[in-house]
Design an enzyme around this catalytic site. Structure first.
Site, PDB file in Angstrom:
ATOM      1  N   TYR A  17      12.305  -4.692  -4.783  1.00  0.00           N
ATOM      2  CA  TYR A  17      12.656  -3.380  -4.234  1.00  0.00           C
ATOM      3  C   TYR A  17      11.421  -2.505  -4.316  1.00  0.00           C
ATOM      4  O   TYR A  17      10.929  -2.226  -5.398  1.00  0.00           O
ATOM      5  CB  TYR A  17      13.809  -2.749  -5.022  1.00  0.00           C
ATOM      6  CG  TYR A  17      14.255  -1.430  -4.430  1.00  0.00           C
ATOM      7  CD1 TYR A  17      15.119  -1.421  -3.347  1.00  0.00           C
ATOM      8  CD2 TYR A  17      13.818  -0.224  -4.956  1.00  0.00           C
ATOM      9  CE1 TYR A  17      15.543  -0.218  -2.792  1.00  0.00           C
ATOM     10  CE2 TYR A  17      14.232   0.979  -4.399  1.00  0.00           C
ATOM     11  CZ  TYR A  17      15.085   0.972  -3.322  1.00  0.00           C
ATOM     12  OH  TYR A  17      15.497   2.159  -2.768  1.00  0.00           O
ATOM     13  N   TYR A  18      10.896  -2.106  -3.154  1.00  0.00           N
ATOM     14  CA  TYR A  18       9.725  -1.223  -3.117  1.00  0.00           C
ATOM     15  C   TYR A  18      10.207   0.213  -3.115  1.00  0.00           C
ATOM     16  O   TYR A  18      11.002   0.606  -2.278  1.00  0.00           O
ATOM     17  CB  TYR A  18       8.898  -1.450  -1.849  1.00  0.00           C
ATOM     18  CG  TYR A  18       8.131  -2.735  -1.828  1.00  0.00           C
ATOM     19  CD1 TYR A  18       7.852  -3.476  -2.960  1.00  0.00           C
ATOM     20  CD2 TYR A  18       7.644  -3.233  -0.625  1.00  0.00           C
ATOM     21  CE1 TYR A  18       7.138  -4.648  -2.917  1.00  0.00           C
ATOM     22  CE2 TYR A  18       6.922  -4.406  -0.564  1.00  0.00           C
ATOM     23  CZ  TYR A  18       6.679  -5.107  -1.724  1.00  0.00           C
ATOM     24  OH  TYR A  18       5.962  -6.275  -1.659  1.00  0.00           O
ATOM     25  N   HIS A  19       9.707   0.996  -4.016  1.00  0.00           N
ATOM     26  CA  HIS A  19      10.086   2.421  -4.101  1.00  0.00           C
ATOM     27  C   HIS A  19       9.335   3.238  -3.107  1.00  0.00           C
ATOM     28  O   HIS A  19       8.288   3.024  -2.692  1.00  0.00           O
ATOM     29  CB  HIS A  19       9.807   2.953  -5.496  1.00  0.00           C
ATOM     30  CG  HIS A  19      10.677   2.288  -6.526  1.00  0.00           C
ATOM     31  ND1 HIS A  19      10.292   1.162  -7.206  1.00  0.00           N
ATOM     32  CD2 HIS A  19      11.908   2.561  -6.954  1.00  0.00           C
ATOM     33  CE1 HIS A  19      11.241   0.794  -8.033  1.00  0.00           C
ATOM     34  NE2 HIS A  19      12.239   1.617  -7.897  1.00  0.00           N
TER      35      HIS A  19
END
Length: 92
Positions: A90-92
């Site tokens: 999950y890329y913020h």
């Protein structure tokens, strides 16, 4: 062929079908992406419409990424014709 995983949930999903370690709503797309990744012999084999294949930089230089959904990505690298270090992030 996929030779190794960094994400245990993805490994379990591919080996047993268990959705316990992934977002269940991503299962159908992940199944397609992982099947294609298992057959891939180069990163360009993952260049499907909507997957947004791109090479990563910085601490992940040498890795490639495809979009699963929203900010979720499937990342991987190649050693010869084999895929290694497959991750689900999950890329913020």
């Amino acid at each position: 062929m996929i030779r190794s995983f960094r994400h245990k949930g993805i490994q379990e999903f591919i080996e047993t079908g268990s959705k316990a370690g992934i977002q269940p709503s991503h299962a159908a797309r992940l199944r397609v992406q992982l099947t294609r990744l298992d057959a891939a012999i180069s990163p360009q084999d993952m260049n499907a419409p909507g997957w947004r294949l791109h090479q990563l930089s910085g601490r992940l230089t040498g890795y490639w990424s495809v979009t699963v959904n929203g900010n979720w990505r499937l990342t991987f690298t190649f050693e010869g014709a084999d895929t290694v270090l497959v991750d689900y992030q999950y890329y913020h």
